[in-house]
Design a protein around this motif. Structure first.
Motif, PDB file in Angstrom:
ATOM      1  N   UNK A  69       0.853  -1.177   0.000  1.00 54.60           N
ATOM      2  CA  UNK A  69       0.000   0.000   0.000  1.00 54.60           C
ATOM      3  C   UNK A  69       0.889   1.227   0.000  1.00 54.60           C
ATOM      4  N   UNK A  70       0.466   2.261  -0.734  1.00 56.48           N
ATOM      5  CA  UNK A  70       1.274   3.465  -0.854  1.00 56.48           C
ATOM      6  C   UNK A  70       0.381   4.694  -0.918  1.00 56.48           C
ATOM      7  N   UNK A  71       0.946   5.805  -0.519  1.00 57.68           N
ATOM      8  CA  UNK A  71       0.305   7.097  -0.715  1.00 57.68           C
ATOM      9  C   UNK A  71       1.104   7.818  -1.785  1.00 57.68           C
ATOM     10  N   UNK A  72       0.451   8.189  -2.884  1.00 57.36           N
ATOM     11  CA  UNK A  72       1.164   8.821  -3.983  1.00 57.36           C
ATOM     12  C   UNK A  72       0.678  10.249  -4.188  1.00 57.36           C
ATOM     13  N   UNK A  84       6.715  -5.709 -14.008  1.00 55.46           N
ATOM     14  CA  UNK A  84       5.258  -5.561 -14.096  1.00 55.46           C
ATOM     15  C   UNK A  84       4.691  -5.284 -12.705  1.00 55.46           C
ATOM     16  N   UNK A  85       3.951  -4.190 -12.606  1.00 53.25           N
ATOM     17  CA  UNK A  85       3.277  -3.814 -11.365  1.00 53.25           C
ATOM     18  C   UNK A  85       1.800  -3.593 -11.649  1.00 53.25           C
ATOM     19  N   UNK A  86       0.936  -4.213 -10.867  1.00 55.41           N
ATOM     20  CA  UNK A  86      -0.503  -3.983 -10.960  1.00 55.41           C
ATOM     21  C   UNK A  86      -0.912  -3.045  -9.828  1.00 55.41           C
ATOM     22  N   UNK A  87      -1.770  -2.065 -10.132  1.00 62.50           N
ATOM     23  CA  UNK A  87      -2.193  -1.152  -9.078  1.00 62.50           C
ATOM     24  C   UNK A  87      -3.717  -1.016  -9.056  1.00 62.50           C
ATOM     25  N   UNK A  88      -4.232  -0.677  -7.898  1.00 64.42           N
ATOM     26  CA  UNK A  88      -5.666  -0.448  -7.730  1.00 64.42           C
ATOM     27  C   UNK A  88      -5.869   0.673  -6.719  1.00 64.42           C
ATOM     28  N   UNK A  89      -6.730   1.611  -7.066  1.00 66.18           N
ATOM     29  CA  UNK A  89      -6.991   2.743  -6.185  1.00 66.18           C
ATOM     30  C   UNK A  89      -7.816   2.298  -4.982  1.00 66.18           C
ATOM     31  N   UNK A  90      -7.370   2.676  -3.797  1.00 67.10           N
ATOM     32  CA  UNK A  90      -8.121   2.412  -2.570  1.00 67.10           C
ATOM     33  C   UNK A  90      -8.996   3.611  -2.219  1.00 67.10           C
ATOM     34  N   UNK A  91      -8.383   4.828  -2.297  1.00 66.08           N
ATOM     35  CA  UNK A  91      -9.131   6.046  -1.969  1.00 66.08           C
ATOM     36  C   UNK A  91      -8.445   7.245  -2.615  1.00 66.08           C
ATOM     37  N   UNK A  92      -9.248   8.171  -3.118  1.00 69.96           N
ATOM     38  CA  UNK A  92      -8.723   9.408  -3.703  1.00 69.96           C
ATOM     39  C   UNK A  92      -8.943  10.569  -2.744  1.00 69.96           C
ATOM     40  N   UNK A  93      -7.981  11.493  -2.735  1.00 70.29           N
ATOM     41  CA  UNK A  93      -8.084  12.695  -1.923  1.00 70.29           C
ATOM     42  C   UNK A  93      -7.961  13.911  -2.844  1.00 70.29           C
ATOM     43  N   UNK A  94      -7.895  15.079  -2.275  1.00 69.69           N
ATOM     44  CA  UNK A  94      -7.843  16.307  -3.070  1.00 69.69           C
ATOM     45  C   UNK A  94      -6.619  16.349  -3.974  1.00 69.69           C
ATOM     46  N   UNK A 127       5.794   4.038 -10.217  1.00 71.55           N
ATOM     47  CA  UNK A 127       4.825   5.089  -9.894  1.00 71.55           C
ATOM     48  C   UNK A 127       5.322   6.457 -10.351  1.00 71.55           C
ATOM     49  N   UNK A 128       6.626   6.686 -10.255  1.00 73.89           N
ATOM     50  CA  UNK A 128       7.172   7.932 -10.799  1.00 73.89           C
ATOM     51  C   UNK A 128       6.989   7.974 -12.311  1.00 73.89           C
ATOM     52  N   UNK A 129       7.201   6.846 -12.964  1.00 75.60           N
ATOM     53  CA  UNK A 129       7.112   6.760 -14.425  1.00 75.60           C
ATOM     54  C   UNK A 129       5.731   7.157 -14.936  1.00 75.60           C
ATOM     55  N   UNK A 130       4.676   6.770 -14.221  1.00 75.59           N
ATOM     56  CA  UNK A 130       3.322   7.111 -14.681  1.00 75.59           C
ATOM     57  C   UNK A 130       2.835   8.452 -14.120  1.00 75.59           C
ATOM     58  N   UNK A 131       3.736   9.148 -13.404  1.00 79.10           N
ATOM     59  CA  UNK A 131       3.410  10.495 -12.973  1.00 79.10           C
ATOM     60  C   UNK A 131       2.788  10.625 -11.602  1.00 79.10           C
ATOM     61  N   UNK A 132       2.869   9.554 -10.794  1.00 79.60           N
ATOM     62  CA  UNK A 132       2.292   9.588  -9.449  1.00 79.60           C
ATOM     63  C   UNK A 132       3.316   9.061  -8.444  1.00 79.60           C
TER      64      UNK A 132
END
Length: 303
Positions: free
Chosen positions: A169-172, A208-218, A239-244
């Motif tokens: 789990x990460x905060x981006x 290869x990394x799969x990601x799924x959003x848990x929660x969005x903030x402002x 995550x840096x590569x895709x801009x987050x």
């Protein structure tokens, strides 16, 4: 040097495989090294790993004495999530280095394991604390450790076969618009900074990394990332590569620094799964988010 003598009651099997079956503590690669070093004799003669065992062969194995690893054992009060005679699962705190290295001779996970375990086996004649995979110093969470050679080989094979489960789990920084996705981009050393990894076609390996959003903030997103491969700094670089980029990441983090209550990247190895090397049982372990990452999530809700 310990001596073991066996008399074969079967024929046709490779000797390295046959010897491995004589003891649950010996791995095949371990036995192959003994054969290569001349520690195995069949009917008084040194042999090769591909020799086919014959009925009534007398096999003598001179098992080398295990050398101690030159690492100081330290009682670090490790957070052991699970342990049996084959495997150990530890919840590593953020800030702890896995292996001793220049600048980090003590206080590492290996130092703690040397104090915690008194039944570590020897691989190629040297006691080693069974580190199967690593997580970065400033990443917290679950890491699996093998306590004997057979377990080590099994867990390594599972990593190679991509059958383990590793979810973080990460905060981006930034708001990810897609609910889920896959980053399939090769990773190699950054030619401009050898301390960093980057997405590149040059001297790289598939990642290869799969990601799924848990929660969005402002301005941020709480995301789960699952590894299909395990390259150095994979999630951080992807995550840096895709801009987050991951909040707090000193190498790959956002250029604009925020004052978050965390030292290092907001990344936590939350779930670990593998097949037990001895029983074949599927094992799943989870580690709750550490307090510093919880504090970060609380902070972004107020931005």
């Amino acid at each position: 040097m310990k001596s073991h003598k066996f008399v074969s009651e079967e024929k046709g099997k490779r000797i390295d495989k046959w010897i491995t079956e004589q003891s649950e503590d010996w791995s095949r690669s371990h036995v192959q090294q003994w054969i290569q070093d001349g520690h195995v004799k069949v009917n008084g003669v040194e042999t090769k790993s591909n020799y086919k065992i014959r009925l009534d062969d007398e096999v003598v194995i001179e098992e080398p004495e295990v050398q101690e690893l030159e690492v100081e054992a330290e009682d670090l009060n490790l957070d052991v999530v699970y342990e049996d005679k084959d495997v150990l699962v530890v919840n590593k705190p953020r800030g702890m280095v896995v292996h001793p290295a220049p600048g980090h001779p003590s206080g590492t996970l290996v130092n703690g394991l040397m104090a915690h375990c008194d039944d570590l086996s020897g691989i190629n004649g040297v006691v080693r604390p069974g580190i199967v995979h690593r997580i970065d110093k400033d990443t917290s969470g679950l890491i699996m450790v093998a306590k004997n050679d057979k377990a080590h080989e099994s867990l390594v094979d599972q990593l190679k076969n991509k059958s383990t489960k590793r979810r973080y789990e990460a905060l981006v920084s930034g708001v990810i618009p897609h609910d889920k996705g896959t980053i399939d981009a090769p990773i190699g050393r950054d030619p401009e900074d050898r301390q960093k990894m980057t997405v590149t076609e040059h001297h790289s390996r598939d990642a290869v990394t799969h990601f799924q959003v848990i929660e969005r903030f402002e301005r941020h997103t709480h995301v789960a990332c699952e590894l299909e491969t395990g390259r150095t700094h994979q999630i951080r670089a992807h995550m840096k590569y895709i801009g987050f980029p991951i909040v707090g990441d000193p190498k790959y983090g956002p250029r604009k620094k925020h004052d978050f209550p965390i030292v290092g990247q907001a990344l936590h190895a939350e779930l670990l799964g593998f097949v037990h090397p001895r029983t074949g049982e599927e094992m799943i372990f989870r580690a709750p988010l550490p307090e510093d990452l919880k504090a970060c999530l609380k902070a972004v809700k107020q931005i």
